[in-house]
Write a protein that holds these residues in place. Structure first.
Motif, PDB file in Angstrom:
ATOM      1  N   VAL A 133      -0.753  -6.845   7.163  1.00 28.03           N
ATOM      2  CA  VAL A 133      -2.147  -6.608   7.502  1.00 28.03           C
ATOM      3  C   VAL A 133      -2.834  -5.694   6.485  1.00 28.03           C
ATOM      4  O   VAL A 133      -4.044  -5.560   6.503  1.00 28.03           O
ATOM      5  CB  VAL A 133      -2.290  -5.992   8.912  1.00 28.03           C
ATOM      6  CG1 VAL A 133      -1.842  -6.984   9.958  1.00 28.03           C
ATOM      7  CG2 VAL A 133      -1.520  -4.702   9.033  1.00 28.03           C
ATOM      8  N   ARG A 134      -2.038  -5.076   5.617  1.00 26.11           N
ATOM      9  CA  ARG A 134      -2.625  -4.197   4.609  1.00 26.11           C
ATOM     10  C   ARG A 134      -1.692  -4.106   3.424  1.00 26.11           C
ATOM     11  O   ARG A 134      -0.481  -4.007   3.575  1.00 26.11           O
ATOM     12  CB  ARG A 134      -2.828  -2.806   5.195  1.00 26.11           C
ATOM     13  CG  ARG A 134      -3.434  -1.842   4.213  1.00 26.11           C
ATOM     14  CD  ARG A 134      -3.707  -0.524   4.876  1.00 26.11           C
ATOM     15  NE  ARG A 134      -4.245   0.406   3.896  1.00 26.11           N
ATOM     16  CZ  ARG A 134      -4.046   1.692   3.921  1.00 26.11           C
ATOM     17  NH1 ARG A 134      -3.341   2.225   4.871  1.00 26.11           N
ATOM     18  NH2 ARG A 134      -4.564   2.467   3.010  1.00 26.11           N
ATOM     19  N   VAL A 135      -2.263  -4.137   2.253  1.00 25.23           N
ATOM     20  CA  VAL A 135      -1.502  -3.954   1.030  1.00 25.23           C
ATOM     21  C   VAL A 135      -2.087  -2.745   0.320  1.00 25.23           C
ATOM     22  O   VAL A 135      -3.298  -2.653   0.131  1.00 25.23           O
ATOM     23  CB  VAL A 135      -1.594  -5.199   0.107  1.00 25.23           C
ATOM     24  CG1 VAL A 135      -0.901  -4.948  -1.208  1.00 25.23           C
ATOM     25  CG2 VAL A 135      -1.004  -6.415   0.813  1.00 25.23           C
ATOM     26  N   LYS A 136      -1.223  -1.829  -0.027  1.00 21.17           N
ATOM     27  CA  LYS A 136      -1.665  -0.621  -0.696  1.00 21.17           C
ATOM     28  C   LYS A 136      -0.922  -0.491  -2.008  1.00 21.17           C
ATOM     29  O   LYS A 136       0.303  -0.576  -2.043  1.00 21.17           O
ATOM     30  CB  LYS A 136      -1.399   0.608   0.191  1.00 21.17           C
ATOM     31  CG  LYS A 136      -1.967   1.876  -0.372  1.00 21.17           C
ATOM     32  CD  LYS A 136      -1.891   2.982   0.653  1.00 21.17           C
ATOM     33  CE  LYS A 136      -2.577   4.211   0.118  1.00 21.17           C
ATOM     34  NZ  LYS A 136      -2.623   5.283   1.092  1.00 21.17           N
ATOM     35  N   GLU A 137      -1.658  -0.320  -3.083  1.00 19.40           N
ATOM     36  CA  GLU A 137      -1.040  -0.135  -4.388  1.00 19.40           C
ATOM     37  C   GLU A 137      -0.828   1.346  -4.627  1.00 19.40           C
ATOM     38  O   GLU A 137      -1.718   2.155  -4.414  1.00 19.40           O
ATOM     39  CB  GLU A 137      -1.928  -0.727  -5.479  1.00 19.40           C
ATOM     40  CG  GLU A 137      -2.036  -2.233  -5.390  1.00 19.40           C
ATOM     41  CD  GLU A 137      -2.851  -2.820  -6.530  1.00 19.40           C
ATOM     42  OE1 GLU A 137      -3.114  -2.103  -7.508  1.00 19.40           O
ATOM     43  OE2 GLU A 137      -3.211  -3.988  -6.418  1.00 19.40           O
ATOM     44  N   VAL A 138       0.388   1.682  -5.051  1.00 16.90           N
ATOM     45  CA  VAL A 138       0.770   3.074  -5.232  1.00 16.90           C
ATOM     46  C   VAL A 138       1.413   3.228  -6.598  1.00 16.90           C
ATOM     47  O   VAL A 138       2.205   2.386  -7.015  1.00 16.90           O
ATOM     48  CB  VAL A 138       1.791   3.499  -4.142  1.00 16.90           C
ATOM     49  CG1 VAL A 138       2.224   4.932  -4.341  1.00 16.90           C
ATOM     50  CG2 VAL A 138       1.212   3.296  -2.773  1.00 16.90           C
ATOM     51  N   GLU A 139       1.061   4.283  -7.297  1.00 20.47           N
ATOM     52  CA  GLU A 139       1.727   4.598  -8.550  1.00 20.47           C
ATOM     53  C   GLU A 139       2.873   5.538  -8.237  1.00 20.47           C
ATOM     54  O   GLU A 139       2.671   6.611  -7.686  1.00 20.47           O
ATOM     55  CB  GLU A 139       0.757   5.268  -9.519  1.00 20.47           C
ATOM     56  CG  GLU A 139      -0.286   4.325 -10.075  1.00 20.47           C
ATOM     57  CD  GLU A 139      -1.126   4.999 -11.144  1.00 20.47           C
ATOM     58  OE1 GLU A 139      -0.621   5.889 -11.848  1.00 20.47           O
ATOM     59  OE2 GLU A 139      -2.292   4.620 -11.244  1.00 20.47           O
ATOM     60  N   PHE A 140       4.087   5.122  -8.562  1.00 20.01           N
ATOM     61  CA  PHE A 140       5.253   5.957  -8.340  1.00 20.01           C
ATOM     62  C   PHE A 140       5.486   6.802  -9.587  1.00 20.01           C
ATOM     63  O   PHE A 140       5.602   6.277 -10.678  1.00 20.01           O
ATOM     64  CB  PHE A 140       6.489   5.101  -8.046  1.00 20.01           C
ATOM     65  CG  PHE A 140       6.391   4.360  -6.748  1.00 20.01           C
ATOM     66  CD1 PHE A 140       6.600   5.023  -5.559  1.00 20.01           C
ATOM     67  CD2 PHE A 140       6.075   3.013  -6.716  1.00 20.01           C
ATOM     68  CE1 PHE A 140       6.509   4.356  -4.357  1.00 20.01           C
ATOM     69  CE2 PHE A 140       5.972   2.340  -5.522  1.00 20.01           C
ATOM     70  CZ  PHE A 140       6.192   3.015  -4.331  1.00 20.01           C
ATOM     71  N   GLU A 141       5.561   8.107  -9.373  1.00 17.25           N
ATOM     72  CA  GLU A 141       5.751   9.024 -10.481  1.00 17.25           C
ATOM     73  C   GLU A 141       7.229   9.270 -10.710  1.00 17.25           C
ATOM     74  O   GLU A 141       8.003   9.305  -9.761  1.00 17.25           O
ATOM     75  CB  GLU A 141       5.056  10.352 -10.180  1.00 17.25           C
ATOM     76  CG  GLU A 141       3.562  10.217 -10.029  1.00 17.25           C
ATOM     77  CD  GLU A 141       2.909  11.555  -9.719  1.00 17.25           C
ATOM     78  OE1 GLU A 141       3.562  12.600  -9.858  1.00 17.25           O
ATOM     79  OE2 GLU A 141       1.744  11.529  -9.327  1.00 17.25           O
ATOM     80  N   PRO A 142       7.617   9.463 -11.955  1.00 16.95           N
ATOM     81  CA  PRO A 142       9.021   9.813 -12.228  1.00 16.95           C
ATOM     82  C   PRO A 142       9.350  11.173 -11.627  1.00 16.95           C
ATOM     83  O   PRO A 142       8.597  12.125 -11.779  1.00 16.95           O
ATOM     84  CB  PRO A 142       9.088   9.864 -13.763  1.00 16.95           C
ATOM     85  CG  PRO A 142       7.898   9.108 -14.240  1.00 16.95           C
ATOM     86  CD  PRO A 142       6.860   9.263 -13.183  1.00 16.95           C
ATOM     87  N   LYS A 143      10.470  11.223 -10.903  1.00 18.64           N
ATOM     88  CA  LYS A 143      10.901  12.457 -10.246  1.00 18.64           C
ATOM     89  C   LYS A 143      12.415  12.551 -10.317  1.00 18.64           C
ATOM     90  O   LYS A 143      13.099  11.564 -10.509  1.00 18.64           O
ATOM     91  CB  LYS A 143      10.493  12.463  -8.771  1.00 18.64           C
ATOM     92  CG  LYS A 143       9.026  12.433  -8.501  1.00 18.64           C
ATOM     93  CD  LYS A 143       8.782  12.535  -7.013  1.00 18.64           C
ATOM     94  CE  LYS A 143       7.336  12.393  -6.652  1.00 18.64           C
ATOM     95  NZ  LYS A 143       6.434  13.252  -7.340  1.00 18.64           N
ATOM     96  N   TYR A 162      10.291   6.535  -5.183  1.00 22.84           N
ATOM     97  CA  TYR A 162       9.979   7.188  -6.455  1.00 22.84           C
ATOM     98  C   TYR A 162      10.746   6.509  -7.591  1.00 22.84           C
ATOM     99  O   TYR A 162      11.657   5.721  -7.362  1.00 22.84           O
ATOM    100  CB  TYR A 162      10.309   8.685  -6.402  1.00 22.84           C
ATOM    101  CG  TYR A 162      11.785   8.996  -6.318  1.00 22.84           C
ATOM    102  CD1 TYR A 162      12.510   9.352  -7.455  1.00 22.84           C
ATOM    103  CD2 TYR A 162      12.457   8.929  -5.102  1.00 22.84           C
ATOM    104  CE1 TYR A 162      13.862   9.624  -7.372  1.00 22.84           C
ATOM    105  CE2 TYR A 162      13.801   9.210  -5.019  1.00 22.84           C
ATOM    106  CZ  TYR A 162      14.505   9.551  -6.159  1.00 22.84           C
ATOM    107  OH  TYR A 162      15.840   9.823  -6.091  1.00 22.84           O
ATOM    108  N   ILE A 163      10.361   6.821  -8.810  1.00 18.18           N
ATOM    109  CA  ILE A 163      11.059   6.352 -10.007  1.00 18.18           C
ATOM    110  C   ILE A 163      11.960   7.493 -10.469  1.00 18.18           C
ATOM    111  O   ILE A 163      11.484   8.606 -10.679  1.00 18.18           O
ATOM    112  CB  ILE A 163      10.068   5.978 -11.137  1.00 18.18           C
ATOM    113  CG1 ILE A 163       9.073   4.912 -10.667  1.00 18.18           C
ATOM    114  CG2 ILE A 163      10.806   5.544 -12.389  1.00 18.18           C
ATOM    115  CD1 ILE A 163       9.668   3.570 -10.401  1.00 18.18           C
TER     116      ILE A 163
END
Length: 189
Positions: A133-143, A162-163
């Protein structure tokens, strides 16, 4: 410090607004850094719900998001308990992130959570229709794993994606039901 008090299914009276602002401001005094707070007060209208008054507090500070939610019979009691939880979370944040900043080559500088609200995303995705019902784009930061552990603890979520900074592999850190954490790592292709 900026505090915003809003209401959902409830009229926020000036007395309730000033009470919430006073309690959350007192809790935020534990930290001497710039942060904003969003306080959402709501009343659930389901008669079978024993604790209909909900106080949700979201604190945003330099790349971190700290969330607290409390349900009670009385809105003032919900605000009191949420303020105490905020104070506990801020102390945890201070010991895990701020105090380590001096000896950990700026972990706090590289650590960030963005505007990802995993609780809301899971609530939307857990519907009975079993459709997206929803798609959210997220930037995963290196951690690092340590930074991901701090993030999952501060957010209070059951999982955190996370990356990995060392391997550039996608990882999911999750809270196990019997205690501790689990880590899913992307397999080498």
């Amino acid at each position: 410090m900026e505090i915003t008090v809003t209401g959902r299914n409830i009229t926020v009276t000036p007395a309730l607004r000033s009470y919430a602002e006073e309690k959350i401001t007192d809790s935020m005094k534990a930290m001497d850094i710039e942060m904003t707070a969003e306080v959402e007060l709501s009343a659930e209208r389901n008669r079978s719900n024993a604790l209909p008054c909900v106080c949700e507090v979201t604190l945003r500070t330099k790349g971190h998001v700290i969330r607290v939610q409390e349900n009670e019979n009385d809105m003032y009691a919900a605000i009191d308990i949420a303020a105490a939880k905020v104070l506990r979370q801020l102390r945890k944040y201070k010991t895990k992130v701020v105090n380590r900043r001096h000896g950990a080559d700026g972990i706090a500088e590289t650590f960030g959570t963005g505007d990802l609200d995993l609780d809301a995303l899971m609530a939307e995705l857990s519907g009975a229709d079993e459709e997206i019902v929803r798609v959210k784009e997220v930037e995963f930061e290196p951690k690092t794993e340590e930074e991901a552990l701090i993030a999952i603890d501060l957010l209070g979520h059951d999982f955190y994606g996370y990356i990995d900074r060392d391997t550039n592999a996608f990882c999911i850190l999750y809270r196990r039901e019997n205690g501790g954490y689990g880590l899913l790592k992307q397999a080498d292709a």
